[in-house]
Scaffold this active site. Structure first.
Site, short mmCIF file in Angstrom:
data_model
loop_
_atom_site.label_atom_id
_atom_site.label_comp_id
_atom_site.label_asym_id
_atom_site.label_seq_id
_atom_site.Cartn_x
_atom_site.Cartn_y
_atom_site.Cartn_z
CG ASP A 43 -0.41 0.17 2.54
OD1 ASP A 43 0.78 -0.16 2.71
OD2 ASP A 43 -1.12 0.63 3.44
CE1 TYR A 45 7.65 3.89 0.80
CE2 TYR A 45 7.26 5.07 -1.26
CZ TYR A 45 7.97 4.13 -0.53
OH TYR A 45 9.00 3.44 -1.12
CG PHE A 95 8.94 -0.38 -4.23
CD1 PHE A 95 9.60 -0.76 -3.06
CD2 PHE A 95 8.16 -1.33 -4.87
CE1 PHE A 95 9.48 -2.05 -2.56
CE2 PHE A 95 8.03 -2.62 -4.38
CZ PHE A 95 8.69 -2.98 -3.22
CG HIS A 139 9.67 -6.18 0.86
ND1 HIS A 139 10.27 -5.00 1.24
CD2 HIS A 139 8.50 -5.83 0.24
CE1 HIS A 139 9.49 -3.99 0.89
NE2 HIS A 139 8.42 -4.46 0.29
#
Length: 221
Positions: free
Chosen positions: A67, A69, A80, A189
């Site tokens: 989701d 920032y 990202f 990740h």
């Protein structure tokens, strides 16, 4: 306010069936209330930025995030990615480090990934909005169903797309991608907690080799 007005007509045509579904109408109603009463990121014009920066016809690569920032001024609708002038978050910094390891490119000063999107990289968060300072606050409101439908649509209607699935959350999406038509690359990740195992995955060079094998232009990461 109809936030779907922010979507390009081409994407609307591809998604018209989904946009009419009752769950999506409920999501819009929820968002309208949130926008009236809360601070929501990204800003309304950027909610569908991942789509608007990357036309369906141009998709070569899909990167899946979770989701947006939730800090002030960070989210720009691309997973990202952050706006110009915003400090590069740790996970993105590790992505840039791996690109440096893999391709020998220097680490950029901006974390804005729009140049990737314009080359055909769909930077898709599974959830497209968030309440300020409340991570995952818009979970299970309908976004996941919508973005899963987008992934299925790409899998069904496109050929030879690279799906980069980083972390357990993104890797679960592999089951809705046809692995016989597309390349699925998985790793941990890039967050600082798991970055040691993210480094040296060579996803960026592997992506470009695959694209070029199929006569497509490599991504300038």
């Amino acid at each position: 306010m109809d936030i779907t007005k922010q979507l390009t007509s081409a994407w609307k045509n591809h998604l018209q069936h989904e946009l009419k579904q009752s769950y999506f109408q409920n999501l819009i109603t929820f968002l309208e209330t949130e926008l009236e009463t809360q601070t929501i990121y990204p800003s309304t014009p950027l909610i569908f930025n991942a789509f608007n920066q990357c036309a369906f016809a141009n998709i070569k690569v899909v990167i899946i995030g979770q989701d947006p920032y939730h800090g002030d001024g960070q989210a720009n609708g691309l997973c990202f990615s952050v706006n110009n002038g915003v400090k590069i978050p740790p996970s993105l910094k590790n992505v840039f480090k791996e690109i440096q390891n893999d391709l020998g490119k220097s680490i950029p000063s901006s974390g804005n990934l729009e140049p990737w999107a314009k080359q055909g990289v769909l930077l898709l968060n599974s959830i497209l909005t968030v309440q300020a300072n409340q991570a995952a606050s818009h979970r299970k409101k309908g976004w996941e169903q919508f973005t899963d439908a987008v992934i299925k649509l790409i899998s069904e209607q496109k050929e030879q797309v690279v799906f980069l699935l980083w972390g357990n959350y993104a890797q679960k999406k592999a089951k809705i991608v046809d692995s016989e038509k597309h390349l699925i690359l998985k790793s941990v990740h890039p967050s600082p907690l798991s970055a040691k195992k993210f480094f040296n995955n060579q996803h960026f060079s592997k992506t470009n080799v695959y694209l070029q094998t199929w006569g497509k232009q490599a991504i300038n990461w």
